[in-house]
Design an enzyme around this catalytic site. Structure first.
Site, mmCIF file in Angstrom:
data_model
loop_
_atom_site.group_PDB
_atom_site.id
_atom_site.type_symbol
_atom_site.label_atom_id
_atom_site.label_comp_id
_atom_site.label_asym_id
_atom_site.label_seq_id
_atom_site.Cartn_x
_atom_site.Cartn_y
_atom_site.Cartn_z
ATOM 1 N N ARG A 59 0.995 -1.083 0.073
ATOM 2 C CA ARG A 59 0.137 0.031 -0.026
ATOM 3 C C ARG A 59 0.827 0.943 -0.115
ATOM 4 O O ARG A 59 0.421 2.093 -0.763
ATOM 5 C CB ARG A 59 -1.046 -0.076 1.354
ATOM 6 C CG ARG A 59 -2.007 1.094 1.169
ATOM 7 C CD ARG A 59 -3.008 1.129 2.316
ATOM 8 N NE ARG A 59 -2.547 1.143 3.675
ATOM 9 C CZ ARG A 59 -3.200 0.870 4.692
ATOM 10 N NH1 ARG A 59 -4.345 0.636 4.705
ATOM 11 N NH2 ARG A 59 -2.736 1.327 5.892
ATOM 12 N N LYS A 98 -2.217 7.132 1.048
ATOM 13 C CA LYS A 98 -2.342 7.437 2.696
ATOM 14 C C LYS A 98 -1.084 8.320 2.542
ATOM 15 O O LYS A 98 -0.180 7.985 2.955
ATOM 16 C CB LYS A 98 -1.992 6.067 3.202
ATOM 17 C CG LYS A 98 -2.120 6.384 4.864
ATOM 18 C CD LYS A 98 -2.272 4.779 5.416
ATOM 19 C CE LYS A 98 -2.012 5.086 6.902
ATOM 20 N NZ LYS A 98 -3.067 5.868 7.518
ATOM 21 N N GLU A 117 -15.849 7.256 5.862
ATOM 22 C CA GLU A 117 -14.728 6.686 6.998
ATOM 23 C C GLU A 117 -14.968 7.779 8.182
ATOM 24 O O GLU A 117 -15.190 8.713 7.899
ATOM 25 C CB GLU A 117 -13.719 6.352 6.353
ATOM 26 C CG GLU A 117 -12.933 7.431 5.795
ATOM 27 C CD GLU A 117 -11.527 6.895 5.282
ATOM 28 O OE1 GLU A 117 -10.991 5.711 5.542
ATOM 29 O OE2 GLU A 117 -10.797 7.604 4.500
HETATM 30 N N1 PMP Z 1 -8.994 5.156 7.012
HETATM 31 C C1 PMP Z 1 -8.125 6.305 7.317
HETATM 32 C C2 PMP Z 1 -8.111 7.616 6.834
HETATM 33 C C3 PMP Z 1 -6.839 5.829 7.936
HETATM 34 O O1 PMP Z 1 -6.076 6.737 8.258
HETATM 35 C C4 PMP Z 1 -6.728 4.730 8.432
HETATM 36 C C5 PMP Z 1 -5.622 4.041 9.010
HETATM 37 N N2 PMP Z 1 -4.469 3.801 8.430
HETATM 38 C C6 PMP Z 1 -7.673 3.605 8.038
HETATM 39 C C7 PMP Z 1 -8.829 4.187 7.155
HETATM 40 C C8 PMP Z 1 -7.682 2.094 8.527
HETATM 41 O O2 PMP Z 1 -6.782 1.785 7.791
HETATM 42 P P1 PMP Z 1 -5.717 0.373 8.253
HETATM 43 O O3 PMP Z 1 -6.810 -0.701 8.787
HETATM 44 O O4 PMP Z 1 -4.980 -0.002 7.396
HETATM 45 O O5 PMP Z 1 -5.090 0.931 9.619
#
Ligand code: PMP
Length: 287
Positions: free
Chosen positions: A50, A146, A179
């Protein structure tokens, strides 16, 4: 505490980047938050994939191979004697001039921080509001990237702070549920589990993917579907997922109490299943 910075391990006080680094000047960079459980880095390969996808999307070259990036994470953990940790792996555009043109930054900066973190499951649940700040649309700055620019989430978090709750959910530009500020959202209604699709401006969370797999294995019906606030308001259970959050149930959304403010059976089952596998999927670095 030893921090990896561009090929060296340095003490926290010496872990400094230039004020000309575009990661600082423009939020131009990408990162991953990763966990280690009992000497195993949870889904390390998926996190590195990722990170590379995020970097490709912003046309940034990471000056290390994927295998080298995995080694950086593991060496950082080993240097700090950590078995259970939260890891922050960051790649910034690097040092340039005061203009935003990335061509002025010849080499990206890599750093990695690992801190002690014990698993935090079994909390009392969280209270949430819907933020009036919309999640970045996929055609503006896709939340799939990200990136270091978290202002969109930070503005929503500030609203949650002012409202005296724990977290805020952001809607996408069309008004569908996207989210949380740093987590994905799941809703349970009549035994069926739903989470917003990637087209609803969400990060493809690694915990999200894990929970989807666990739910399928356990025989639940789980689908990606666009959801409105109505779906949240009438939900039997709501929970969030994230590397830091793991699975946490929502007890209140915009003043409405969910499942009498209690941890629901489906969330509990999935949370237990997650606890069961979290130290088993990934890269083992301590025997
Ligand atoms: N959405 C956002 C905006 C985030 O910053 C995160 C944290 N990385 C997540 C969702 C959850 O992703 P993950 O399960 O890969 O930590």
């Amino acid at each position: 505490m030893k921090i990896y910075l561009d090929g060296n391990f340095v003490e926290k006080e010496d872990a400094k980047v230039s004020v000309y680094d575009h990661g600082l000047l423009y939020g131009d960079g990408v990162f991953e938050g990763i966990r280690a459980y009992d000497g195993v880095v949870f889904k390390l390969e998926e996190h590195i994939e990722r990170l590379y996808d995020s970097a490709d999307s912003i046309a940034m070259k990471i000056p290390a191979s994927k295998v080298e990036m995995e080694e950086i994470v593991i060496e950082t953990l080993k240097s700090n004697n950590l078995k259970d940790a939260y890891i922050r792996l960051v790649v910034t555009r690097g040092v340039g001039d005061l203009g935003l043109d990335p061509r002025k930054c010849p080499k990206a900066t890599i750093f990695c921080i690992a801190e002690n973190m014990k698993p935090l499951l079994g909390e009392d649940g969280i209270k949430v509001i819907t933020s009036s700040i919309r999640r970045l649309p996929v055609d503006v700055l896709n939340p799939a990237v990200k990136s270091l620019n978290y202002l969109n989430s930070i503005l929503a978090k500030i609203q949650a702070n002012y409202a005296g709750v724990d977290e805020a959910f952001l809607l996408d530009s069309e008004g569908y549920v996207a989210e949380g500020t740093g987590d994905n959202v799941f809703v349970i209604k009549n035994g069926k589990i739903k989470t917003p699709p990637l087209s609803s401006s969400v990060l493809k969370g690694i915990t999200r993917d894990t929970v989807v797999d666990l739910a399928k294995e356990a025989g639940y019906t789980i689908i990606e579907e666009k959801m409105t606030l109505h779906d949240l308001f009438v939900a039997d259970e709501i929970f969030i997922t994230g590397t830091a959050a793991e699975l946490i149930h929502v007890v209140e959304i915009d003043g409405r109490i969910i499942n009498n403010g209690k941890l629901g059976p489906v969330t509990k089952d999935l949370s237990d299943r997650f606890k069961e596998i979290r130290s088993k999927i990934g890269k083992k670095y301590i025997e």
